[in-house]
Design an enzyme around this catalytic site. Structure first.
Site, PDB file in Angstrom:
ATOM      1  N   LYS A   1       0.830  -1.215   0.000  1.00  0.00           N
ATOM      2  CA  LYS A   1       0.000   0.000   0.000  1.00  0.00           C
ATOM      3  C   LYS A   1       0.863   1.263   0.000  1.00  0.00           C
ATOM      4  O   LYS A   1       0.614   2.197  -0.759  1.00  0.00           O
ATOM      5  CB  LYS A   1      -0.939  -0.039   1.215  1.00  0.00           C
ATOM      6  CG  LYS A   1      -1.964  -1.166   1.157  1.00  0.00           C
ATOM      7  CD  LYS A   1      -2.932  -1.125   2.333  1.00  0.00           C
ATOM      8  CE  LYS A   1      -2.287  -1.545   3.629  1.00  0.00           C
ATOM      9  NZ  LYS A   1      -1.889  -2.974   3.641  1.00  0.00           N
ATOM     10  N   THR A   2       1.875   1.304   0.863  1.00  0.00           N
ATOM     11  CA  THR A   2       2.763   2.463   0.900  1.00  0.00           C
ATOM     12  C   THR A   2       3.537   2.603  -0.406  1.00  0.00           C
ATOM     13  O   THR A   2       3.713   3.712  -0.924  1.00  0.00           O
ATOM     14  CB  THR A   2       3.744   2.345   2.083  1.00  0.00           C
ATOM     15  OG1 THR A   2       2.995   2.227   3.309  1.00  0.00           O
ATOM     16  CG2 THR A   2       4.641   3.564   2.173  1.00  0.00           C
TER      17      THR A   2
ATOM     18  N   ARG B   1       6.548  -8.399   1.492  1.00  0.00           N
ATOM     19  CA  ARG B   1       7.428  -7.985   2.586  1.00  0.00           C
ATOM     20  C   ARG B   1       8.057  -9.194   3.257  1.00  0.00           C
ATOM     21  O   ARG B   1       9.238  -9.195   3.614  1.00  0.00           O
ATOM     22  CB  ARG B   1       6.650  -7.148   3.611  1.00  0.00           C
ATOM     23  CG  ARG B   1       7.528  -6.599   4.737  1.00  0.00           C
ATOM     24  CD  ARG B   1       6.700  -5.803   5.719  1.00  0.00           C
ATOM     25  NE  ARG B   1       6.203  -4.572   5.102  1.00  0.00           N
ATOM     26  CZ  ARG B   1       5.178  -3.885   5.576  1.00  0.00           C
ATOM     27  NH1 ARG B   1       4.517  -4.322   6.634  1.00  0.00           N
ATOM     28  NH2 ARG B   1       4.795  -2.775   4.993  1.00  0.00           N
TER      29      ARG B   1
ATOM     30  N   THR C   1      -5.492  -1.470   7.111  1.00  0.00           N
ATOM     31  CA  THR C   1      -5.664  -2.921   7.160  1.00  0.00           C
ATOM     32  C   THR C   1      -7.065  -3.289   7.649  1.00  0.00           C
ATOM     33  O   THR C   1      -7.434  -4.457   7.629  1.00  0.00           O
ATOM     34  CB  THR C   1      -4.631  -3.561   8.111  1.00  0.00           C
ATOM     35  OG1 THR C   1      -4.761  -2.961   9.411  1.00  0.00           O
ATOM     36  CG2 THR C   1      -3.214  -3.323   7.590  1.00  0.00           C
TER      37      THR C   1
ATOM     38  N   ASP D   1      -1.072   6.635   6.464  1.00  0.00           N
ATOM     39  CA  ASP D   1      -1.123   5.219   6.806  1.00  0.00           C
ATOM     40  C   ASP D   1      -2.005   5.043   8.037  1.00  0.00           C
ATOM     41  O   ASP D   1      -2.166   5.964   8.833  1.00  0.00           O
ATOM     42  CB  ASP D   1       0.288   4.704   7.093  1.00  0.00           C
ATOM     43  CG  ASP D   1       0.387   3.182   7.000  1.00  0.00           C
ATOM     44  OD1 ASP D   1      -0.603   2.544   6.558  1.00  0.00           O
ATOM     45  OD2 ASP D   1       1.438   2.635   7.342  1.00  0.00           O
TER      46      ASP D   1
END
Length: 350
Positions: free
Chosen positions: A78-79, A231, A172, A123
């Protein structure tokens, strides 16, 4: 509104290798591997297609792009996508996190310093305070900021014009975003877990950037144990790279990847000790379920939020756990994975 707790951070000796939550000493490592352009971003085909159209349309009109909400489990990009949006638009990128904004002055300072058509990234946007959301609404809709000057009967409202901008919110837990805030997003996109094939490409790309030799079989082995999360794939690559350097001449092939992951206690589904403990607790202590999340959290000495946000999404996605109105239930796949034969009552739950 329910009170949200911070996701608990495990002590250093219990830090989860397969957790999608970022670890402080991995931040520079992850930053180096992040793609900078939409064409470099692997997977999430529908999300990329929607963003490509919106970006091209905004550029052709010379306007700020519509506001974007990105939601999905942690570690899916997302980032990275928010940064890519700014790069593709050729505008300034300003990141922050909603929990960091505690008073109205914090948000006012950010909004009054916005550059033309820039991307403002929040975020954990679901954790924004309601009082700050009220300030944000006119900024998102009309690019205006209402400031109250003075107190009591002498107070008056002054409206400031701010430059058009693109607000990108990541979360999330999309269900915790208030309806008024959600309605301000023109583009709402969900990120899904990645396939092993997409993760294999990501591992190979990351290995090339890091100068690590890895063959296709070794990359696929890492990808298949990465819980569908880039990740985690990059974090496993970092650990397996260390093992290969010390034990097998620096190259990551299939035997090396398998040996390293066995040492790290990451099994073929990407489960670590905590995942196995969670499933075995449901199966052995609570007869397969159903068991409430608070009871399960107490049994594991974890926070309910950690179970719901970190552990459960992947287990549910691959069919090892069911979330029912009465509680969590282990599925037949979980029994088969541990070689446990369910009794008659447990079998009736499937």
């Amino acid at each position: 509104m329910a009170t949200l707790r911070n996701t608990p951070k495990l002590p250093p000796d219990r830090e989860r290798l397969v957790s999608a939550a970022p670890v402080e000493d991995d931040s520079s490592f992850e930053l180096k591997l992040r793609p900078q352009r939409l064409g470099e971003f692997i997977g999430q085909a529908k999300v990329k297609e929607n963003l490509a159209v919106a970006i091209e349309a905004a550029k052709s009109r010379g306007e700020a792009m519509d506001h974007v909400m990105l939601y999905g489990p942690p570690g899916l990009g997302k980032t990275t996508l928010a940064n890519i949006i700014a790069n593709e638009l050729g505008v300034h990128f300003q990141p922050t996190a909603a929990p960091l904004l505690q008073i109205k002055g914090d948000l006012t300072a950010i909004l009054t310093n916005i550059r033309d058509k820039q991307v403002l990234f929040f975020d954990e946007v679901h954790r924004m305070q309601p009082a700050l959301e009220e300030i944000l609404y006119p900024a998102l809709e009309d690019y205006k900021l209402d400031i109250i000057i003075g107190q009591g009967p002498a107070a008056r409202t002054h409206t400031l014009e701010i430059k058009p901008f693109t607000f990108v919110g990541a979360t999330t837990r999309a269900g915790l975003i208030s309806a008024p805030l959600r309605s301000r997003f023109g583009i709402v996109l969900r990120l899904e877990f990645y396939t092993p094939q997409d993760l294999q490409i990501i591992v190979e790309r990351s290995a090339e950037i890091l100068g690590v030799a890895v063959d296709k079989e070794g990359a696929l082995e890492l990808a298949s144990r990465s819980r569908g999360t880039p990740r985690i794939a990059n974090r496993l690559l970092r650990r397996v790279r260390d093992y290969a350097q010390v034990r097998s001449g620096g190259k990551i092939d299939l035997p090396t990847a398998q040996a390293a992951l066995q040492m790290l206690e990451v099994d073929r589904y990407g489960f670590d000790e905590i995942d196995r403990k969670l499933l075995l607790t449901i199966i052995e202590k609570y007869q397969g379920g159903p068991v409430g999340v608070n009871t399960l959290a107490a049994s594991l000495a974890e926070e309910p939020d950690a179970i719901e946000e970190i552990y459960e999404p992947y287990l549910i996605q691959i069919g090892f756990l069911n979330r029912t109105p009465r509680g969590r239930v282990a599925t037949q796949l979980a029994y088969e994975h541990f070689g446990i034969t369910p009794n008659r009552r447990q079998s009736s739950l499937f």
